[in-house]
Write a protein that holds these residues in place. Structure first.
Motif, PDB file in Angstrom:
ATOM      1  N   ALA A  60       2.274   2.099   8.605  1.00 57.40           N
ATOM      2  CA  ALA A  60       3.184   1.723   7.514  1.00 57.40           C
ATOM      3  C   ALA A  60       4.461   1.178   8.140  1.00 57.40           C
ATOM      4  O   ALA A  60       5.541   1.752   8.010  1.00 57.40           O
ATOM      5  CB  ALA A  60       3.474   2.927   6.631  1.00 57.40           C
ATOM      6  N   LEU A  61       4.326   0.043   8.830  1.00 61.84           N
ATOM      7  CA  LEU A  61       5.429  -0.541   9.574  1.00 61.84           C
ATOM      8  C   LEU A  61       5.874  -1.858   8.944  1.00 61.84           C
ATOM      9  O   LEU A  61       5.071  -2.567   8.317  1.00 61.84           O
ATOM     10  CB  LEU A  61       5.010  -0.775  11.032  1.00 61.84           C
ATOM     11  N   LEU A  86      -0.971  -1.166   6.329  1.00 63.20           N
ATOM     12  CA  LEU A  86      -0.271  -1.505   5.096  1.00 63.20           C
ATOM     13  C   LEU A  86       0.539  -2.774   5.338  1.00 63.20           C
ATOM     14  O   LEU A  86       1.191  -2.912   6.374  1.00 63.20           O
ATOM     15  CB  LEU A  86       0.657  -0.366   4.663  1.00 63.20           C
ATOM     16  N   CYS A  87       0.513  -3.702   4.371  1.00 66.48           N
ATOM     17  CA  CYS A  87       1.212  -4.973   4.562  1.00 66.48           C
ATOM     18  C   CYS A  87       1.722  -5.497   3.223  1.00 66.48           C
ATOM     19  O   CYS A  87       1.457  -4.910   2.167  1.00 66.48           O
ATOM     20  CB  CYS A  87       0.284  -5.999   5.217  1.00 66.48           C
ATOM     21  N   ASP A  88       2.458  -6.613   3.270  1.00 60.79           N
ATOM     22  CA  ASP A  88       2.863  -7.286   2.043  1.00 60.79           C
ATOM     23  C   ASP A  88       1.970  -8.505   1.846  1.00 60.79           C
ATOM     24  O   ASP A  88       1.092  -8.795   2.665  1.00 60.79           O
ATOM     25  CB  ASP A  88       4.345  -7.670   2.083  1.00 60.79           C
ATOM     26  N   ALA A  89       2.173  -9.218   0.725  1.00 63.55           N
ATOM     27  CA  ALA A  89       1.292 -10.338   0.388  1.00 63.55           C
ATOM     28  C   ALA A  89       1.314 -11.428   1.456  1.00 63.55           C
ATOM     29  O   ALA A  89       0.286 -12.038   1.756  1.00 63.55           O
ATOM     30  CB  ALA A  89       1.684 -10.913  -0.975  1.00 63.55           C
ATOM     31  N   LEU A 109      -2.508  -4.022   0.488  1.00 58.47           N
ATOM     32  CA  LEU A 109      -1.248  -4.641   0.060  1.00 58.47           C
ATOM     33  C   LEU A 109      -0.401  -3.554  -0.601  1.00 58.47           C
ATOM     34  O   LEU A 109      -0.720  -3.095  -1.697  1.00 58.47           O
ATOM     35  CB  LEU A 109      -1.515  -5.775  -0.924  1.00 58.47           C
ATOM     36  N   HIS A 110       0.662  -3.145   0.076  1.00 58.94           N
ATOM     37  CA  HIS A 110       1.424  -1.992  -0.405  1.00 58.94           C
ATOM     38  C   HIS A 110       2.925  -2.249  -0.499  1.00 58.94           C
ATOM     39  O   HIS A 110       3.635  -1.534  -1.205  1.00 58.94           O
ATOM     40  CB  HIS A 110       1.178  -0.791   0.513  1.00 58.94           C
ATOM     41  N   PHE A 111       3.423  -3.241   0.232  1.00 55.64           N
ATOM     42  CA  PHE A 111       4.867  -3.502   0.259  1.00 55.64           C
ATOM     43  C   PHE A 111       5.190  -4.792  -0.501  1.00 55.64           C
ATOM     44  O   PHE A 111       4.385  -5.729  -0.491  1.00 55.64           O
ATOM     45  CB  PHE A 111       5.357  -3.619   1.698  1.00 55.64           C
ATOM     46  N   PRO A 112       6.347  -4.910  -1.171  1.00 57.21           N
ATOM     47  CA  PRO A 112       7.378  -3.865  -1.323  1.00 57.21           C
ATOM     48  C   PRO A 112       6.999  -2.810  -2.354  1.00 57.21           C
ATOM     49  O   PRO A 112       7.528  -1.719  -2.365  1.00 57.21           O
ATOM     50  CB  PRO A 112       8.612  -4.653  -1.773  1.00 57.21           C
ATOM     51  N   ALA A 118      -3.444   2.753  -7.007  1.00 58.98           N
ATOM     52  CA  ALA A 118      -4.523   3.642  -6.580  1.00 58.98           C
ATOM     53  C   ALA A 118      -5.233   3.155  -5.320  1.00 58.98           C
ATOM     54  O   ALA A 118      -6.062   3.866  -4.763  1.00 58.98           O
ATOM     55  CB  ALA A 118      -5.546   3.797  -7.708  1.00 58.98           C
ATOM     56  N   ARG A 119      -4.896   1.937  -4.866  1.00 57.96           N
ATOM     57  CA  ARG A 119      -5.661   1.323  -3.769  1.00 57.96           C
ATOM     58  C   ARG A 119      -5.550   2.104  -2.462  1.00 57.96           C
ATOM     59  O   ARG A 119      -6.550   2.285  -1.755  1.00 57.96           O
ATOM     60  CB  ARG A 119      -5.162  -0.118  -3.573  1.00 57.96           C
ATOM     61  N   LEU A 120      -4.350   2.587  -2.128  1.00 59.53           N
ATOM     62  CA  LEU A 120      -4.179   3.295  -0.869  1.00 59.53           C
ATOM     63  C   LEU A 120      -4.972   4.594  -0.865  1.00 59.53           C
ATOM     64  O   LEU A 120      -5.649   4.913   0.117  1.00 59.53           O
ATOM     65  CB  LEU A 120      -2.698   3.573  -0.598  1.00 59.53           C
ATOM     66  N   ALA A 121      -4.906   5.339  -1.947  1.00 54.20           N
ATOM     67  CA  ALA A 121      -5.663   6.596  -2.022  1.00 54.20           C
ATOM     68  C   ALA A 121      -7.153   6.329  -1.910  1.00 54.20           C
ATOM     69  O   ALA A 121      -7.878   7.054  -1.210  1.00 54.20           O
ATOM     70  CB  ALA A 121      -5.345   7.325  -3.329  1.00 54.20           C
TER      71      ALA A 121
END
Length: 271
Positions: A60-61, A86-89, A109-112, A118-121
């Motif tokens: 998560a950088l 974890l990344c942005d678009a 795709l988690h940031f911002p 629910a995707r990460l879980a």
């Protein structure tokens, strides 16, 4: 290689600092709390992996390049964990490329803000499943494993349809994963090995039928059934899809009953 059989599939969360690590852990909730360990010093990632032997490492950088360097360092190990990025678009193509190279195993795709909360879980559950399968730990007769939830990858650029599908199968025991980028769809299939793919025929950056044919021409993926989403109920579309290896069709707009019937045809799910 994954974590050895003697190591539990713990999760190491590599964050920029303690505050961001704890914030992300809080988003995950109690489900992963017992298995989760935060590494707030990215430069100590290799040492943390060596000391605690996690089954899954989540990067998560802020910089994908920094995560890539840490992944390269872990790749040199003969026994590395499952790597989730974890990344942005704007970093999605780069992340998909790292998956293709085998440097990481999956990305979200988690940031911002999370594209799909629910995707990460879901990805963590799948990662733990992959690790557990690789560990090959004998099941205890007194403690049988919980039944696995089928994984369905939905390749569709319309986020409204994402929400519609999620609402329609909310009561079903199915793990839904969504991919908007058609060009990255095959890498997501390789990373997740879903039980079924729902593939849109018309994607803005790719042809869903061509993607299906490429999937079917890949031996390790060919057995995964593909159901085509199409708003064009034309014989030409159906014929091209069948020639590409599609198993079935779902014509838009569709009802909940039609969607569940298609899923039930290929998966074992709760009614």
């Amino acid at each position: 290689m994954r974590a050895p059989a003697s190591a539990p599939p713990g999760i190491l969360l590599v964050a920029e600092d303690d505050a961001s690590g704890r914030a992300l852990a809080g988003q995950l909730g109690a489900e992963f709390e017992a298995a989760l360990r935060i590494c707030a010093r990215p430069d100590r990632t290799a040492q943390e992996v060596e000391s605690h032997r996690p089954g899954v490492v989540v990067f998560a950088l802020a910089s994908i390049e920094a995560a890539e360097l840490h992944a390269l360092a872990l790749q040199a190990r003969g026994d590395r964990p499952f790597l989730l990025l974890l990344c942005d678009a704007s970093g999605a193509r780069h992340a998909a490329g790292l998956c293709q190279q085998g440097l990481v195993d999956d990305y979200v795709l988690h940031f911002p803000t999370p594209a799909d909360p629910a995707r990460l879980a879901t990805s963590l559950r799948l990662a733990k499943r992959v690790v557990a399968a690789g560990a090959a730990v004998p099941a205890s007769a007194a403690d049988p494993p919980a039944p696995k939830r089928p994984v369905v990858l939905v390749v569709e650029d319309d986020e409204v349809l994402h929400h519609l599908v999620a609402a329609m199968v909310d009561s079903e025991t199915v793990e839904l994963v969504f991919e908007c980028d058609g060009a990255s769809a095959l890498e997501r299939v390789r990373a997740l090995l879903p039980d079924l793919v729902l593939m849109d025929v018309l994607l803005p950056d790719a042809d869903g039928i061509d993607l299906t044919q490429r999937l079917k021409n890949t031996p390790e993926l060919a057995a995964i059934p593909v159901v085509m989403f199409t708003g064009e109920a034309r014989m030409e579309t159906f014929m091209r899809s069948m020639e590409a290896g599609a198993a079935d069709f779902l014509v838009k707009p569709f009802t909940r009953e039609a969607l569940v019937a298609k899923l039930s045809k290929y998966l074992t799910i709760a009614a």
